[in-house]
Design a protein around this motif. Structure first.
Motif, PDB file in Angstrom:
ATOM      1  N   THR A 301       0.851  -1.187   0.000  1.00  0.00           N
ATOM      2  CA  THR A 301       0.000   0.000   0.000  1.00  0.00           C
ATOM      3  C   THR A 301       0.886   1.236   0.000  1.00  0.00           C
ATOM      4  O   THR A 301       1.999   1.224   0.543  1.00  0.00           O
ATOM      5  N   THR A 302       0.424   2.280  -0.624  1.00  0.00           N
ATOM      6  CA  THR A 302       1.200   3.520  -0.681  1.00  0.00           C
ATOM      7  C   THR A 302       1.597   3.958   0.726  1.00  0.00           C
ATOM      8  O   THR A 302       0.820   3.853   1.680  1.00  0.00           O
ATOM      9  N   ASN A 303       2.838   4.439   0.816  1.00  0.00           N
ATOM     10  CA  ASN A 303       3.418   4.958   2.058  1.00  0.00           C
ATOM     11  C   ASN A 303       3.737   3.880   3.085  1.00  0.00           C
ATOM     12  O   ASN A 303       4.110   4.207   4.220  1.00  0.00           O
ATOM     13  N   HIS A 341      11.247   5.803  -9.148  1.00  0.00           N
ATOM     14  CA  HIS A 341      10.616   6.691  -8.184  1.00  0.00           C
ATOM     15  C   HIS A 341      11.467   6.816  -6.926  1.00  0.00           C
ATOM     16  O   HIS A 341      11.435   7.848  -6.246  1.00  0.00           O
ATOM     17  N   ALA A 362       7.247   3.271   0.604  1.00  0.00           N
ATOM     18  CA  ALA A 362       6.665   3.179  -0.738  1.00  0.00           C
ATOM     19  C   ALA A 362       6.158   4.548  -1.169  1.00  0.00           C
ATOM     20  O   ALA A 362       5.648   5.319  -0.352  1.00  0.00           O
ATOM     21  N   PRO A 363       6.291   4.889  -2.440  1.00  0.00           N
ATOM     22  CA  PRO A 363       5.851   6.219  -2.895  1.00  0.00           C
ATOM     23  C   PRO A 363       4.335   6.382  -2.781  1.00  0.00           C
ATOM     24  O   PRO A 363       3.584   5.403  -2.750  1.00  0.00           O
ATOM     25  N   ASP A 364       3.906   7.614  -2.725  1.00  0.00           N
ATOM     26  CA  ASP A 364       2.472   7.925  -2.624  1.00  0.00           C
ATOM     27  C   ASP A 364       1.855   7.912  -4.022  1.00  0.00           C
ATOM     28  O   ASP A 364       1.266   8.896  -4.480  1.00  0.00           O
ATOM     29  N   ARG A 365       2.027   6.790  -4.688  1.00  0.00           N
ATOM     30  CA  ARG A 365       1.495   6.627  -6.040  1.00  0.00           C
ATOM     31  C   ARG A 365       1.277   5.146  -6.292  1.00  0.00           C
ATOM     32  O   ARG A 365       2.180   4.338  -6.040  1.00  0.00           O
ATOM     33  N   HIS A 366       0.099   4.787  -6.767  1.00  0.00           N
ATOM     34  CA  HIS A 366      -0.189   3.382  -6.993  1.00  0.00           C
ATOM     35  C   HIS A 366       0.135   3.005  -8.438  1.00  0.00           C
ATOM     36  O   HIS A 366       0.149   3.845  -9.331  1.00  0.00           O
ATOM     37  N   VAL A 391       1.625  -1.751  -6.189  1.00  0.00           N
ATOM     38  CA  VAL A 391       1.409  -0.812  -5.087  1.00  0.00           C
ATOM     39  C   VAL A 391       0.008  -0.237  -5.263  1.00  0.00           C
ATOM     40  O   VAL A 391      -0.313   0.351  -6.306  1.00  0.00           O
ATOM     41  N   PRO A 393      -3.652   1.816  -3.613  1.00  0.00           N
ATOM     42  CA  PRO A 393      -4.077   2.820  -2.618  1.00  0.00           C
ATOM     43  C   PRO A 393      -4.717   2.133  -1.420  1.00  0.00           C
ATOM     44  O   PRO A 393      -5.134   0.974  -1.493  1.00  0.00           O
TER      45      PRO A 393
END
Length: 443
Positions: A301-303, A341, A362-366, A391, A393
């Motif tokens: 999951t993001t973040n 990323h 993890a980046p804030d992008r799925h 990844v 949301p």
């Protein structure tokens, strides 16, 4: 019957690899020109046999033993001591030698000042041979040997033994192309040049070339004498500008100052690298999981905080085994989706040999991401691995109910609600008292 023969060849190749001096096997095919005597290279061949290699000799026009049978290479390594040979058997062509490299076979190739098929082969590996008949010439240092027999200093290199004395060389140089996979091993001395005669009639041309473009194309330390090339599959090929560097004559020949030459030690180091005894690395396995968990996750999951681990080993020729290796200090991990990323260092873990680990968010992008390790350094085996993970949301019930950054908005909404409630109470209460006063005056 053909299937059984193919299976037998595969089984024997696997058995060789289990107890191999090299990381890829010990069988060596030596293709030697009839004009060369095997006894003149006894130290070189004897050294290979002492290290556990099994040598098989054949002529360039012989068809047995075959280099490849049923699509499977018959040998782990091939040595071509055919610097002046112009015709070969049907199974030795530039195309077939390139295919051997793609099938994990290593090559050691010797060249000469004559134009041969091996000269054409060298151009496929970003080497630029000089015009035919132009050997390397140097008049320095002062010596009794011909100008084409040159003592060349051995440079510092991770694939060579430190402190190796100069080596005797006689042969043809080559210039380098733009390929990043070239591994220069031995370069010409700065006073040397390629010429078609031993006199100094072309000295003016060399001076002009030096003034226009540094040392000139065919002069100085920009020329290579022994050069390696490593493919993306980590198979290796070495091109030597002359076969004499491997001979007993140069191994026993003293340098101009009376010290012994370093030819024997040098060719040992070169073959150890070419046959993947040294600087051979591999990635044993990789794992990834969330912080606080052990099992790998199918998706993230993001973040989320992610832990990535890689285990790397190096081949030890002394024990013929792979051992954990923690000597890499500049490896990086990329978390990519088309473009990286996240790019972060992947350092070794102290106290745990061979283990490299890093933690990141993890980046804030799925989307569909990849864990990518792509470590390439000259002389070392390339380390490449890629793992795909999605990844996503957060689910509807995974979002936080209150956000610390939104407290000003929370406070504004609450204060507005409280103010409205108080205002309403006061207004309603004031209106009732007014009506009571009007009723009293009427009476």
């Amino acid at each position: 019957m053909r299937f059984l023969s193919s299976a037998l060849v595969s089984f024997l190749a696997l058995a060789y690899n289990v107890f191999a001096k090299s990381s890829t096997g010990d069988s060596v095919l030596v293709v030697i020109d009839p004009s060369l005597k095997k006894e003149d290279y006894s130290k070189f061949f004897g050294g290979l046999e002492e290290r556990g290699y099994q040598l098989t000799f054949r002529g360039p026009k012989d068809t047995h033993p075959p280099i490849e049978q049923y699509g499977i290479p018959g040998f782990s390594h091939v040595i071509l001591f055919t610097p002046e040979t112009k015709s070969y058997a049907f199974d030795i062509t530039p195309q077939s030698l390139v295919e051997l490299l793609s099938e994990d076979t290593n090559l050691l190739v010797t060249l000469s000042a004559k134009q041969t098929p091996l000269s054409s082969l060298s151009t496929e590996f970003s080497l630029i041979p000089p015009p035919p008949g132009t050997p390397l010439v140097s008049h320095h240092p002062a010596r009794s040997e011909p100008a084409t027999v040159i003592p060349v200093p051995v440079p510092e290199s991770p694939l060579l033994t430190p402190g190796t004395p100069p080596v005797w060389f006689s042969g043809v140089p080559h210039a380098f192309g733009n390929s990043p996979y070239l591994v220069p091993i031995l370069r010409a001395s700065s006073e040397s040049f390629a010429a078609d005669s031993l006199d100094d009639s072309g000295a003016d041309a060399l001076v002009d070339a030096s003034e226009k473009a540094g040392e000139g194309l065919w002069a100085g330390s920009q020329l290579g004498l022994v050069t390696g090339f490593q493919t993306l599959k980590n198979s290796r090929v070495v091109f030597a500008g002359g076969v004499e560097i491997f001979g007993d004559q140069y191994a026993n020949k003293a340098l101009p100052d009376g010290a012994p030459s370093g030819n024997e030690k040098f060719v040992r180091d070169v073959t150890a690298w070419a046959f993947r005894e040294t600087l051979a690395l591999r990635i044993d396995n990789t794992t990834h999981h969330r912080v606080g968990e052990e099992a790998p996750s199918e998706k993230y999951t993001t973040n989320h905080q992610i832990v990535y681990t890689a285990h790397i080993s190096a081949y030890d020729p002394e024990t013929s085994s792979w051992k954990p290796y923690s000597g890499i200090t500049d490896m990086q991990l990329e978390f990519t989706m088309l473009d990286p990323h996240i790019r972060i260092a992947l350092p070794p873990v102290a106290g745990e040999p061979g283990k490299y680990q890093v933690q990141f968010r993890a980046p804030d992008r799925h989307g569909v991401f990849k864990f990518v390790v792509d470590w390439r350094r000259k002389g070392y085996s390339f380390l490449q691995t890629s793992t795909t993970v999605p990844v996503v949301p957060p689910r509807h019930d995974q979002y936080p109910r209150f956000l610390s950054a939104a407290w000003p908005y929370y406070a504004g909404a609450i204060s507005t609600s409280i103010g409205f409630f108080l205002f309403s109470m006061l207004w309603l209460a004031g209106d009732v008292e007014g009506k009571k006063k009007k009723g009293l005056k009427t009476e």
